[in-house]
Design an enzyme around this catalytic site. Sequence first.
Site, PDB file in Angstrom:
ATOM      1  N   GLU A  58       0.809  -1.221   0.000  1.00  0.00           N
ATOM      2  CA  GLU A  58       0.000   0.000   0.000  1.00  0.00           C
ATOM      3  C   GLU A  58       0.843   1.272   0.000  1.00  0.00           C
ATOM      4  OE1 GLU A  58      -2.721  -3.228   0.921  1.00  0.00           O
ATOM      5  OE2 GLU A  58      -0.715  -2.688   1.648  1.00  0.00           O
ATOM      6  N   HIS A 127     -10.151  -5.326   9.737  1.00  0.00           N
ATOM      7  CA  HIS A 127     -10.832  -5.015   8.484  1.00  0.00           C
ATOM      8  C   HIS A 127     -12.145  -4.247   8.666  1.00  0.00           C
ATOM      9  CE1 HIS A 127      -8.209  -8.427   7.431  1.00  0.00           C
ATOM     10  NE2 HIS A 127      -8.151  -7.877   6.227  1.00  0.00           N
TER      11      HIS A 127
END
Length: 323
Positions: A58, A127
């Site tokens: 990322e 998450h």
Amino acid sequence: MARMNFLAAIAAAQREALSEDDRVVLMGEDVRANLYGTAPGFVEQFGLDRVINLPISEAGFTGVAIGAAMTGLRPILDYSYATFMYLAMDQLVNQAAKSRYMFGGQASIPVVFRASMWYGASSAAHHSDRPYAMFMGVPGLNIVVPSGPAEAKGLMRTAVACNDPVLVFEDATLWSRKEEVPDGPYSIEFGVANVVRPGDDVTVVAIAGAVQHATKAANELEAAGISVELIDPRTLAPLDTDTIVGSAARTGRLLVVDPAQRTCGAAAEIAAVVAERCAGELRAPVRRLTAPDVHAPFSPAMEKPLYPGVASIEAAVRELVAL
């Protein structure tokens, strides 16, 4: 008008943007595979050069998107889960948000960062975050929180056209929700809230997926003689404070419903603005209805009660009106 769900609306916005402007590119992990339905047939239509799979890094691919934007492209970067943005905080906060300012306006960063929030789905703590509030405090970032398919498409078109970085937080509890979406290209201006329904007794500001719960609660309260004015801010940065303050000053009561955490959250900022600007018109203290300051558990039985719902919104409104 066409009836479509949230994901299809995002796909439609992206397809229009890629069709209209060769500088727009779609980037992310497995975007070519169309795992979530937001890039159907994109590889065949636009080619591999404009639908770009990136490695699981990322920080690295966020930097790639920022660099691509600075050199002329207009990337749409898909993070999948919003929590993956934490891995790219330096790129988002120190580079994307600050580069235009630090280069004296010589650089533009037209990147759209898409991130889904999977709370309420037993996705556990890694998450399930709803982290838009932490980015509200970063100058230079636009924060978008669509509450349905029509808003998602219109706001995405504005995001792609924006010359500054835009973070689009997609509430995954809304992904399967269908509604009528206007045909063809259209955009929704940032910083303009939507008055979902007018009312006189209490103002309810609801964020993202909470708008749907608040709508149902307002319908039930109307049957009981309580008139709710429901406002969907649609963007948190810029925030349409004038619409919110004007409504709260007129009704005299404000409830802010936010599925994210309470402390230093979006609800706290909205409550503070109203308290500062119309304290003399308020007939009751401003009320926040949020998730508690805890990490999301994996257990569905433990997680589900954490978030505002129709019953808790209705109860909070009744308490405000009774004061």
